[in-house]
Design a protein around this motif. Structure first.
Motif, PDB file in Angstrom:
ATOM      1  N   PHE A 229     -41.040  24.054   2.183  1.00  0.00           N
ATOM      2  CA  PHE A 229     -41.360  23.616   3.543  1.00  0.00           C
ATOM      3  C   PHE A 229     -41.774  24.812   4.395  1.00  0.00           C
ATOM      4  O   PHE A 229     -42.769  24.764   5.128  1.00  0.00           O
ATOM      5  CB  PHE A 229     -40.157  22.919   4.172  1.00  0.00           C
ATOM      6  N   TYR A 230     -41.026  25.884   4.297  1.00  0.00           N
ATOM      7  CA  TYR A 230     -41.308  27.092   5.087  1.00  0.00           C
ATOM      8  C   TYR A 230     -42.704  27.621   4.806  1.00  0.00           C
ATOM      9  O   TYR A 230     -43.413  28.058   5.724  1.00  0.00           O
ATOM     10  CB  TYR A 230     -40.259  28.146   4.770  1.00  0.00           C
ATOM     11  N   ARG A 231     -43.121  27.568   3.539  1.00  0.00           N
ATOM     12  CA  ARG A 231     -44.452  28.052   3.175  1.00  0.00           C
ATOM     13  C   ARG A 231     -45.538  27.268   3.905  1.00  0.00           C
ATOM     14  O   ARG A 231     -46.588  27.823   4.237  1.00  0.00           O
ATOM     15  CB  ARG A 231     -44.664  27.939   1.665  1.00  0.00           C
TER      16      ARG A 231
ATOM     17  N   VAL B 155     -55.431  23.544  -3.183  1.00  0.00           N
ATOM     18  CA  VAL B 155     -54.816  24.866  -3.316  1.00  0.00           C
ATOM     19  C   VAL B 155     -53.565  24.973  -2.447  1.00  0.00           C
ATOM     20  O   VAL B 155     -53.479  24.415  -1.364  1.00  0.00           O
ATOM     21  CB  VAL B 155     -55.802  25.990  -2.920  1.00  0.00           C
ATOM     22  N   GLY B 156     -52.583  25.741  -2.956  1.00  0.00           N
ATOM     23  CA  GLY B 156     -51.441  26.164  -2.165  1.00  0.00           C
ATOM     24  C   GLY B 156     -50.482  25.069  -1.741  1.00  0.00           C
ATOM     25  O   GLY B 156     -50.376  24.014  -2.366  1.00  0.00           O
ATOM     26  N   VAL B 157     -49.782  25.358  -0.648  1.00  0.00           N
ATOM     27  CA  VAL B 157     -48.855  24.412  -0.019  1.00  0.00           C
ATOM     28  C   VAL B 157     -49.334  24.131   1.400  1.00  0.00           C
ATOM     29  O   VAL B 157     -49.764  23.027   1.717  1.00  0.00           O
ATOM     30  CB  VAL B 157     -47.410  24.959  -0.004  1.00  0.00           C
ATOM     31  N   GLY B 158     -49.295  25.147   2.252  1.00  0.00           N
ATOM     32  CA  GLY B 158     -49.758  24.963   3.618  1.00  0.00           C
ATOM     33  C   GLY B 158     -51.236  24.672   3.723  1.00  0.00           C
ATOM     34  O   GLY B 158     -51.686  24.052   4.683  1.00  0.00           O
ATOM     35  N   SER B 159     -52.026  25.096   2.723  1.00  0.00           N
ATOM     36  CA  SER B 159     -53.479  24.919   2.778  1.00  0.00           C
ATOM     37  C   SER B 159     -53.940  23.572   2.270  1.00  0.00           C
ATOM     38  O   SER B 159     -55.134  23.249   2.389  1.00  0.00           O
ATOM     39  CB  SER B 159     -54.167  26.020   1.962  1.00  0.00           C
TER      40      SER B 159
END
Length: 471
Positions: A75-77, A297-301
């Motif tokens: 979540f933080y990411r 891609v990624g988590v936040g992205s």
């Protein structure tokens, strides 16, 4: 640095810069770095995430939420925008740097320099903007506290880990404050330099794990990526179809739309070439465009547009894979200095060039029209070039102490390239007072992160948001 009416730049003396840091400390004591006391009317974190989702690919937003809900660390990411809003109200020294904007521990890693050495540095600059140096340091230290909790480490170990990162930043910044300007600029963290040191600091088991990460990183190049992500179909190399994570252009729209976008790729690549150095343009010209696919891609992205561009050189086995990633406004933008660049892709690239000691020769930017007719900004780089990272979940407490200290040192080097390293070092001082304050902040903000993660989970359970897990 100031500028006179005649346009001559006035460089403050070393003593004046030290006094600037000392004055900032008197105005905002280091003990205030510990402060985290959320206001009663704090914003709704889920609403902030939803506002980010408006500009994203709607079918992919549930994947983003699903990935964020894997753990409080995940979540933080994805919660850089939430923390940016929180940090905007926190006390700072008033000394700005080119900030990463999302300096959590998983955004540090290995990659190849143009000289083909393996370096360790920050590797994600989507949110970069000029901003207070404290914001990056707090983002890093809180991530270590959260990662430690995720690994089940005790409070004593977690505080030792965070303190090591804060001390790594402080002592490295003080070291750079005494160095000549060019020595600061040429400084870099190479694996060749650090591995013997790490061998002395780590247990044999932890060092063996670090060696595996290095070996794996050096195998992550275009050839390896091509073997995983492409196939030869009817005599032509093509990117594989692996929905919803990888979808070739022809799968995303009508045949006419796909043909239009693919036809525009040659013009796009030519425009992007102009943002590269002359020698890099020559290298890129030796490759031809072959195929295009969208990638998650990624988590936040997740939900922003990211594309794989397949190019080939002397033959179909000579592969170059580029990634074009959408660059939206930084999460720091509402609270930090305005970017001097109109193109968000250029903002990312120029910030990365300023902060990183070594960069990708194919790092550039472009503005392109999508299949929906909307203009969007992108930055472009190699998809794989000795990329690697140490999974925090695989670290022992002692290994995370060493890793955190290294991340803190690398962040200090990045900040020293653009900010007033002498003033920051003067503010931080020689004692561990700032380190201890940052430990307290990280612990308090990790509690907040857990509350925010729980809020998103409730929103999914209540049907307010949709989340797709396991993707």
């Amino acid at each position: 640095m100031t500028t006179t009416r005649s346009g001559v730049r006035q460089h403050p003396t070393v003593e004046e810069r030290r006094e600037r840091g000392a004055a900032a400390r008197r105005e905002v004591p280091r003990s205030r770095l510990a402060e985290w006391d959320p206001p009663a009317d704090r914003f709704d974190p889920v609403q902030l995430l939803e506002s980010q989702a408006v500009s994203r690919i709607q079918d992919l937003v549930p994947i983003r939420y699903g990935r964020m809900l894997a753990s409080p660390f995940a979540f933080y990411r994805g919660a850089a925008a939430i923390m940016a809003a929180d940090l905007a109200a926190s006390p700072t020294s008033g000394i700005t740097v080119q900030a990463c904007g999302d300096a959590h521990l998983s955004n540090f890693g290995l990659y190849a320099s143009p000289a083909r050495t393996l370096v360790f540095d920050l590797n994600d600059f989507d949110e970069t903007l000029p901003a207070p140096w404290e914001w990056d340091v707090k983002r890093l230290t809180a991530s270590l506290e959260i990662a430690g909790r995720n690994n089940g480490f005790g409070r004593k170990d977690r505080r030792r880990i965070v303190r090591a990162a804060a001390a790594g930043y402080r002592t490295t910044m003080r070291d750079f404050a005494e160095k000549p300007n060019l020595e600061v600029w040429y400084s870099r963290s190479t694996v060749q330099k650090h591995m013997p040191v790490m061998k002395q600091m780590l247990t044999p088991k932890d060092f063996a794990q670090a060696e595996k990460v290095v070996t794996k990183a050096m195998a992550q190049d275009s050839s390896r990526a091509a073997s995983r992500l492409t196939r030869v179909v009817d005599g032509q190399r093509r990117i594989v179809h692996d929905p919803p994570l990888i979808e070739p252009m022809e799968m995303l729209g009508s045949a006419d739309e796909a043909a239009r976008v693919s036809g525009a790729m040659h013009e796009m690549i030519n425009d992007y070439r102009q943002t590269l150095s002359l020698e890099s343009r020559y290298v890129l010209e030796s490759f031809r465009y072959v195929h295009l696919a969208r990638k998650v891609v990624g988590v936040g992205s997740v939900g922003t547009r990211a594309w794989i561009i397949l190019m080939t050189g002397r033959d179909d086995e000579d592969v170059l894979l580029l990634q074009a990633k959408e660059a939206q406004a930084s999460v720091l933008a509402p609270y930090a200095e305005a970017s001097q660049f109109d193109n968000q892709g250029q903002r990312v690239v120029e910030g990365q060039r300023l902060m990183q000691a070594s960069g990708d020769i194919f790092l550039g930017w472009h503005r392109a029209e999508g299949i929906d007719g909307q203009l969007r900004d992108y930055y472009i780089r190699q998809l794989r070039d000795w990329k690697g990272s140490w999974d925090p979940a695989a670290m022992s407490p002692h290994a995370m102490v060493v890793y955190g200290s290294l991340c803190g040192a690398v962040l200090a080097r990045a900040h020293a390239r653009s900010g007033d390293r002498i003033a920051i070092a003067s503010y931080l001082g020689s004692s561990d007072r700032a380190d201890r304050a940052l430990v307290d902040f990280a612990e308090a903000y990790a509690d907040q992160n857990e509350r925010d993660c729980a809020a998103l989970r409730r929103a999914v359970e209540d049907g307010r948001c949709a989340a797709t897990t396991g993707v």
